[in-house]
Design a protein around this motif. Structure first.
Motif, short mmCIF file in Angstrom:
data_model
loop_
_atom_site.label_atom_id
_atom_site.label_comp_id
_atom_site.label_asym_id
_atom_site.label_seq_id
_atom_site.Cartn_x
_atom_site.Cartn_y
_atom_site.Cartn_z
N MET A 34 -4.96 -14.62 -6.43
CA MET A 34 -4.78 -14.14 -5.06
C MET A 34 -3.48 -13.36 -4.95
O MET A 34 -3.42 -12.25 -4.40
N GLY A 35 -2.41 -13.93 -5.50
CA GLY A 35 -1.13 -13.23 -5.47
C GLY A 35 -1.15 -11.96 -6.29
O GLY A 35 -0.58 -10.95 -5.89
N ASP A 36 -1.80 -12.01 -7.45
CA ASP A 36 -1.88 -10.82 -8.31
C ASP A 36 -2.60 -9.68 -7.62
O ASP A 36 -2.22 -8.51 -7.75
N GLY A 37 -3.69 -10.01 -6.91
CA GLY A 37 -4.45 -8.98 -6.21
C GLY A 37 -3.62 -8.27 -5.15
O GLY A 37 -3.68 -7.05 -5.01
N VAL A 38 -2.85 -9.05 -4.41
CA VAL A 38 -1.97 -8.47 -3.40
C VAL A 38 -0.87 -7.65 -4.07
O VAL A 38 -0.54 -6.54 -3.62
N TYR A 39 -0.32 -8.17 -5.15
CA TYR A 39 0.77 -7.48 -5.87
C TYR A 39 0.31 -6.12 -6.41
O TYR A 39 1.04 -5.13 -6.29
N ARG A 40 -0.87 -6.08 -7.02
CA ARG A 40 -1.34 -4.82 -7.63
C ARG A 40 -1.43 -3.70 -6.61
O ARG A 40 -1.00 -2.57 -6.87
N LEU A 41 -2.02 -3.99 -5.46
CA LEU A 41 -2.14 -2.95 -4.44
C LEU A 41 -0.77 -2.62 -3.85
O LEU A 41 -0.45 -1.45 -3.63
N GLN A 158 -12.12 -14.84 -9.77
CA GLN A 158 -11.20 -13.73 -9.69
C GLN A 158 -11.70 -12.68 -8.71
O GLN A 158 -10.93 -12.10 -7.93
N THR A 159 -13.01 -12.46 -8.73
CA THR A 159 -13.60 -11.45 -7.86
C THR A 159 -13.57 -11.87 -6.40
O THR A 159 -13.23 -11.09 -5.51
N ILE A 160 -13.95 -13.13 -6.14
CA ILE A 160 -13.94 -13.63 -4.76
C ILE A 160 -12.54 -13.54 -4.16
O ILE A 160 -12.34 -13.11 -3.03
N VAL A 161 -11.56 -13.94 -4.96
CA VAL A 161 -10.18 -13.85 -4.50
C VAL A 161 -9.78 -12.40 -4.28
O VAL A 161 -9.12 -12.05 -3.29
N SER A 162 -10.20 -11.55 -5.21
CA SER A 162 -9.83 -10.13 -5.13
C SER A 162 -10.49 -9.42 -3.96
O SER A 162 -10.01 -8.38 -3.51
N LEU A 163 -11.59 -9.96 -3.48
CA LEU A 163 -12.21 -9.40 -2.27
C LEU A 163 -11.30 -9.57 -1.07
O LEU A 163 -11.20 -8.69 -0.22
N ALA A 164 -10.65 -10.73 -1.02
CA ALA A 164 -9.76 -10.99 0.11
C ALA A 164 -8.40 -10.34 -0.09
O ALA A 164 -7.75 -9.95 0.89
N ALA A 165 -7.97 -10.20 -1.35
CA ALA A 165 -6.61 -9.73 -1.63
C ALA A 165 -6.30 -8.33 -1.08
O ALA A 165 -5.23 -8.14 -0.48
N PRO A 166 -7.17 -7.32 -1.28
CA PRO A 166 -6.83 -5.99 -0.75
C PRO A 166 -6.67 -5.97 0.77
O PRO A 166 -5.74 -5.35 1.28
N ALA A 167 -7.59 -6.65 1.47
CA ALA A 167 -7.48 -6.70 2.92
C ALA A 167 -6.21 -7.44 3.33
O ALA A 167 -5.50 -7.04 4.26
N LEU A 168 -5.92 -8.54 2.63
CA LEU A 168 -4.71 -9.29 2.91
C LEU A 168 -3.47 -8.46 2.61
O LEU A 168 -2.50 -8.46 3.38
N ALA A 169 -3.53 -7.72 1.50
CA ALA A 169 -2.40 -6.86 1.13
C ALA A 169 -2.16 -5.79 2.18
O ALA A 169 -1.02 -5.52 2.58
N THR A 262 -5.68 1.60 4.10
CA THR A 262 -6.92 0.95 4.52
C THR A 262 -8.09 1.43 3.68
O THR A 262 -8.95 0.64 3.24
N GLU A 263 -8.16 2.74 3.43
CA GLU A 263 -9.22 3.28 2.59
C GLU A 263 -9.11 2.76 1.16
O GLU A 263 -10.11 2.46 0.51
N LEU A 264 -7.88 2.65 0.66
CA LEU A 264 -7.68 2.11 -0.68
C LEU A 264 -8.16 0.66 -0.75
O LEU A 264 -8.79 0.24 -1.73
N ALA A 265 -7.88 -0.11 0.31
CA ALA A 265 -8.34 -1.50 0.36
C ALA A 265 -9.87 -1.56 0.38
O ALA A 265 -10.47 -2.44 -0.25
N MET A 266 -10.52 -0.63 1.10
CA MET A 266 -11.98 -0.60 1.14
C MET A 266 -12.57 -0.36 -0.25
O MET A 266 -13.56 -1.00 -0.65
#
Length: 423
Positions: A34-41, A158-169, A262-266
């Motif tokens: 979850m943290g990694d997904g937010v960090y990457r974006l 990893q995928t389920i978490v990453s689905l939430a991570a971009p929007a959270l980021a 926002t588009e990048l998160a989508m």
């Protein structure tokens, strides 16, 4: 110590999750991912905000891979010989400290692009030790007959978490850039705590008290031998190195064709939805040789990325990235399972590190070249070249006789328990 799952027990996610230590490992992966997904974006967006330079963005991404190439050669040796549990815990703590440095520099307006690159390099240096330790931990905690489910479950989580991570980021960045990185600090600390709960003696055993140059070189030769003596793995690594060279620039190209975070998160969310669907489907696709599904995955990814050459609108970009995700899941799960089962457990850490080095070695050059040529060649043209070259690689792989391995052969290398695995 918990009892292993019976060989005769039905292979299922439920049976896999009956292993308590494995549940802790997966929960830790859930939290840290979850943290990694937010960090990457947040990282790539922060560099864009600081510089607006495609070249510096490419340097950042290229620099991140260099430690994996340099230290990956030795990290696997240390993992195989050392205390895997301690390596994973210390890796989490060090990465939390490095992310905290980004937060402090940003808050005090001292964050220069060069400092961001240096910290990113240090982070991936630590990750070079964590990744093989995680691979060995999974191999240690999971019985062979559950390995496909373990690889698939790791990918799904990893995928389920990453689905939430971009929007959270995106939400955290809108509220304040520093909050995205603070979340990553917290998840690393929590991940380290959860790993401490794992009770498996084999993960804490250290087989050497001192590392010498001669021992490291001998162990590296063993890891290389475990890969190169197997025709399937050796040939796959060659093709995957080429493919990674071709596809690596996608990470810096996508932010350059969209207008806001926002588009990048989508696009990120769509990609991970594709991975989730692919991870679910691949568990039921065992009729044909493994190479068929790997090539199908590469084809889907190549078609998805190649479509960007036509300057498609956002809705079609989302669809194409979704297709990319399905293809990525097919390739990663099938290939990850084969590597984990074909390579003897006692050399799996160094072999997995060497495979990462072989696949990643061309990535910095690729990303840097694209950063230099974006002003000379249309971004859409680059997308088209990547997609077409990927499909050509698929044709070459299907024509290669060394890659025509029957699906039952994937698991015949796990017969011996004490004397190693015959490749």
């Amino acid at each position: 110590m918990e009892q292993p799952v019976s060989v005769n027990e039905k292979v299922s996610f439920r049976a896999l999750l009956s292993l308590k230590s494995y549940r802790y490992l997966i929960f830790s992966q859930f939290v840290s991912n979850m943290g990694d997904g937010v960090y990457r974006l947040a990282l790539i967006w922060l560099m864009k905000v600081l510089t607006e330079s495609p070249l510096l963005m490419s340097i950042l991404l290229a620099a991140e891979t260099i430690p994996l190439i340099i230290f990956g050669l030795f990290a696997g040796v240390i993992v195989d010989r050392g205390n895997k549990k301690r390596i994973m815990v210390v890796s989490h703590l060090l990465r939390a400290a490095l992310i905290l440095c980004i937060v402090l520099l940003f808050l005090f307006n001292r964050l220069h692009p060069a400092a961001l690159i240096i910290i990113a390099v240090l982070l991936t240096t630590v990750s070079a030790f964590f990744r093989p330790a995680l691979t060995v931990a999974i191999r240690t905690l999971v019985p062979e007959q559950h390995m496909t489910q373990a690889q698939s479950l790791s990918q799904m989580i990893q995928t389920i978490v990453s689905l939430a991570a971009p929007a959270l980021a995106a939400g955290l960045i809108a509220f304040g850039m520093e909050y995205a990185f603070i979340l990553n600090v917290v998840t690393y600390l929590l991940g380290a705590l959860i790993i401490l709960w794992i009770n498996e003696k084999e993960l804490v055993i250290s087989t050497v008290s001192e590392f010498t140059a001669k021992m490291i070189m001998t162990d590296l030769k063993d890891g290389i031998h475990a890969i190169t003596k197997h025709d399937f793995l050796r040939n796959c690594m060659i093709y995957f190195t080429i493919l990674n060279f071709l596809t690596a620039p996608e990470t810096i190209l996508l932010p350059l064709i969209i207008s806001n975070v926002t588009e990048l998160a989508m696009l990120e969310i769509s990609f991970f939805i594709g991975i989730l669907l692919g991870s679910l489907c691949i568990n039921y696709l065992n009729r044909y040789d493994a190479i068929i599904y790997i090539c199908c995955g590469i084809s889907l990814f190549s078609i998805g990325i190649g479509m960007f050459a036509f300057g498609i609108p956002l809705v079609w970009q989302v669809i194409c990235v979704f297709v990319n995700g399905i293809g990525s899941a097919f390739v990663n799960i099938k290939m990850g399972t084969l590597i984990t089962l074909m390579v003897p457990k006692e050399v799996l850490g160094r072999a997995s590190s060497l495979i990462s080095v072989m696949v990643l070695c061309a990535m910095p050059v690729s990303v840097f070249l694209v950063g230099l040529t974006t002003g000379l060649v249309s971004i859409f043209t680059i997308f088209g070249i990547i997609g077409g070259a990927g499909l050509l690689i698929v044709v070459l792989m299907l024509m290669n006789p060394h890659l025509r391995m029957k699906k039952e052969q994937s698991y015949e290398y796990v017969e011996q328990k004490s004397g190693g695995i015959s490749l």
